[in-house]
Design a protein around this motif. Structure first.
Motif, mmCIF file in Angstrom:
data_model
loop_
_atom_site.group_PDB
_atom_site.id
_atom_site.type_symbol
_atom_site.label_atom_id
_atom_site.label_comp_id
_atom_site.label_asym_id
_atom_site.label_seq_id
_atom_site.Cartn_x
_atom_site.Cartn_y
_atom_site.Cartn_z
ATOM 1 N N GLU A 96 0.821 -1.218 0.000
ATOM 2 C CA GLU A 96 0.000 0.000 0.000
ATOM 3 C C GLU A 96 0.860 1.277 0.000
ATOM 4 O O GLU A 96 0.646 2.181 -0.804
ATOM 5 N N ALA A 97 1.847 1.334 0.896
ATOM 6 C CA ALA A 97 2.649 2.561 1.031
ATOM 7 C C ALA A 97 3.528 2.819 -0.195
ATOM 8 O O ALA A 97 4.074 3.916 -0.358
ATOM 9 N N LEU A 98 3.673 1.817 -1.058
ATOM 10 C CA LEU A 98 4.482 1.985 -2.276
ATOM 11 C C LEU A 98 3.589 2.117 -3.507
ATOM 12 O O LEU A 98 4.026 1.855 -4.640
ATOM 13 N N GLY A 99 2.322 2.483 -3.290
ATOM 14 C CA GLY A 99 1.417 2.698 -4.416
ATOM 15 C C GLY A 99 1.125 1.421 -5.192
ATOM 16 O O GLY A 99 0.828 1.469 -6.385
ATOM 17 N N GLY A 100 1.225 0.273 -4.541
ATOM 18 C CA GLY A 100 0.920 -0.999 -5.213
ATOM 19 C C GLY A 100 2.144 -1.711 -5.767
ATOM 20 O O GLY A 100 2.048 -2.829 -6.279
ATOM 21 N N ALA A 101 3.325 -1.084 -5.695
ATOM 22 C CA ALA A 101 4.561 -1.759 -6.113
ATOM 23 C C ALA A 101 4.892 -2.861 -5.099
ATOM 24 O O ALA A 101 4.476 -2.756 -3.941
ATOM 25 N N PRO A 102 5.607 -3.910 -5.505
ATOM 26 C CA PRO A 102 6.146 -4.174 -6.845
ATOM 27 C C PRO A 102 5.106 -4.653 -7.865
ATOM 28 O O PRO A 102 5.383 -4.619 -9.058
ATOM 29 N N GLY A 103 3.933 -5.123 -7.465
ATOM 30 C CA GLY A 103 2.860 -5.459 -8.396
ATOM 31 C C GLY A 103 3.267 -6.443 -9.474
ATOM 32 O O GLY A 103 3.905 -7.458 -9.180
ATOM 33 N N VAL A 104 2.906 -6.135 -10.729
ATOM 34 C CA VAL A 104 3.209 -7.086 -11.813
ATOM 35 C C VAL A 104 4.714 -7.210 -12.054
ATOM 36 O O VAL A 104 5.155 -8.106 -12.764
ATOM 37 N N ARG A 105 5.500 -6.331 -11.409
ATOM 38 C CA ARG A 105 6.965 -6.422 -11.553
ATOM 39 C C ARG A 105 7.597 -7.187 -10.378
ATOM 40 O O ARG A 105 8.809 -7.122 -10.172
ATOM 41 N N SER A 106 6.780 -7.920 -9.623
ATOM 42 C CA SER A 106 7.286 -8.568 -8.403
ATOM 43 C C SER A 106 8.520 -9.434 -8.648
ATOM 44 O O SER A 106 9.460 -9.420 -7.854
ATOM 45 N N ALA A 107 8.526 -10.195 -9.736
ATOM 46 C CA ALA A 107 9.659 -11.102 -9.987
ATOM 47 C C ALA A 107 10.920 -10.316 -10.327
ATOM 48 O O ALA A 107 12.033 -10.775 -10.090
ATOM 49 N N ARG A 108 10.749 -9.117 -10.902
ATOM 50 C CA ARG A 108 11.905 -8.342 -11.408
ATOM 51 C C ARG A 108 12.060 -7.018 -10.677
ATOM 52 O O ARG A 108 12.578 -6.055 -11.231
ATOM 53 N N TYR A 109 11.596 -6.941 -9.436
ATOM 54 C CA TYR A 109 11.579 -5.668 -8.701
ATOM 55 C C TYR A 109 12.977 -5.035 -8.635
ATOM 56 O O TYR A 109 13.144 -3.841 -8.833
ATOM 57 N N ALA A 110 13.998 -5.849 -8.397
ATOM 58 C CA ALA A 110 15.367 -5.306 -8.279
ATOM 59 C C ALA A 110 16.123 -5.456 -9.601
ATOM 60 O O ALA A 110 17.347 -5.324 -9.634
ATOM 61 N N GLY A 111 15.412 -5.733 -10.682
ATOM 62 C CA GLY A 111 16.052 -5.855 -11.999
ATOM 63 C C GLY A 111 16.062 -7.272 -12.510
ATOM 64 O O GLY A 111 15.622 -8.191 -11.821
ATOM 65 N N GLU A 112 16.538 -7.438 -13.735
ATOM 66 C CA GLU A 112 16.583 -8.752 -14.387
ATOM 67 C C GLU A 112 17.997 -9.315 -14.284
ATOM 68 O O GLU A 112 18.947 -8.534 -14.342
ATOM 69 N N PRO A 113 18.191 -10.634 -14.214
ATOM 70 C CA PRO A 113 17.144 -11.637 -14.022
ATOM 71 C C PRO A 113 16.607 -11.615 -12.592
ATOM 72 O O PRO A 113 17.200 -10.975 -11.714
#
Ligand code: ITT
Length: 214
Positions: A96-113
């Motif tokens: 909530e406090a991050l506006g819904g992040a990481p959301g659909v980027r959960s697997a790649r929140y800190a970058g790829e891979p």
């Protein structure tokens, strides 16, 4: 292991079958994933199916929401398995406090891979000094039935983000997520509790209702 034994076939097409009775022919269900933890959790919660992973490698999860990405993944494998159940799970954590992040980027929140430890460290860093720790996991499941009808189901689990990581069970953000009604993380609580209350358990309960009605 609450449901009995699990047999695992060699990679890359790994599968899990939760065995209940010796007079039982499991139905194959192809799961569009490379994530072994998802295969194991779903096999535990769908007894009677042999859950076989089919990695939709190379496809891009470009939808803005979990349902859309689950549909992209299941469509990438459905043509390969005519007459069989095919399924995809797209899931993630919304804070909530991050506006819904990481959301659909959960697997790649800190970058790829995908790097789970880096994702968890970044999440804790971004929540440093933040009092509102409310978060939720969402799981969207897209299903293609043997008759090729398409279905979707969504499950949600509310909770909060702990101040530090604890526990070694589960995967992903489990060491940080404390589900509502509990005082420990999913990684401490283990599979019996997780598979009873999780986002995936709730989406699969709906999937079972859909399967029964077909
Ligand atoms: P596939 O796309 O191949 O199925 P994935 O791990 O990349 O595998 P997603 O794109 O759905 O799956 O990303 C989900 C990410 O969200 C996952 O990598 C975890 O970091 C997190 N996640 C999802 N469900 C979770 C759960 O039950 N426990 C902990 N973290 C979870």
């Amino acid at each position: 292991m609450p449901h009995g034994s699990i047999f695992q076939a060699p990679d890359p097409s790994f599968s899990f079958f939760v065995h209940h009775s010796s007079f039982f022919m499991p139905m194959k269900l192809y799961l569009a994933t490379h994530n072994k933890h998802k295969v194991q959790e779903i096999a535990e919660m769908l007894p009677g199916f042999e859950v076989v992973a089919d990695d939709p490698a190379g496809i891009e999860e470009t939808a803005p929401d979990f349902v859309g990405n689950a549909q992209i993944k299941v469509e990438a494998i459905a043509m390969r398995h005519p007459g069989c159940w095919c399924m995809a799970d797209d899931s993630g954590l919304e804070v909530e406090a991050l506006g819904g992040a990481p959301g659909v980027r959960s697997a790649r929140y800190a970058g790829e891979p995908c790097d789970t430890e880096a994702n968890n460290a970044l999440l804790l860093h971004n929540l440093e000094g933040v009092e509102n720790r409310k978060a939720s996991f969402t799981c969207a499941i897209a299903l293609v039935a043997p008759d090729r009808t398409r279905h979707t189901a969504v499950g949600k689990c509310n909770g909060r983000i702990a101040l530090s990581a604890s526990g070694a069970k589960g995967f992903g953000y489990d060491p940080l997520f404390v589900p509502d009604g509990y005082g420990e993380t999913f990684a401490e609580l283990g599979e019996a509790v997780k598979n009873a209350v999780s986002h995936r358990a709730r989406a699969l309960a709906e999937v079972k209702r859909i399967m029964t009605g077909l």
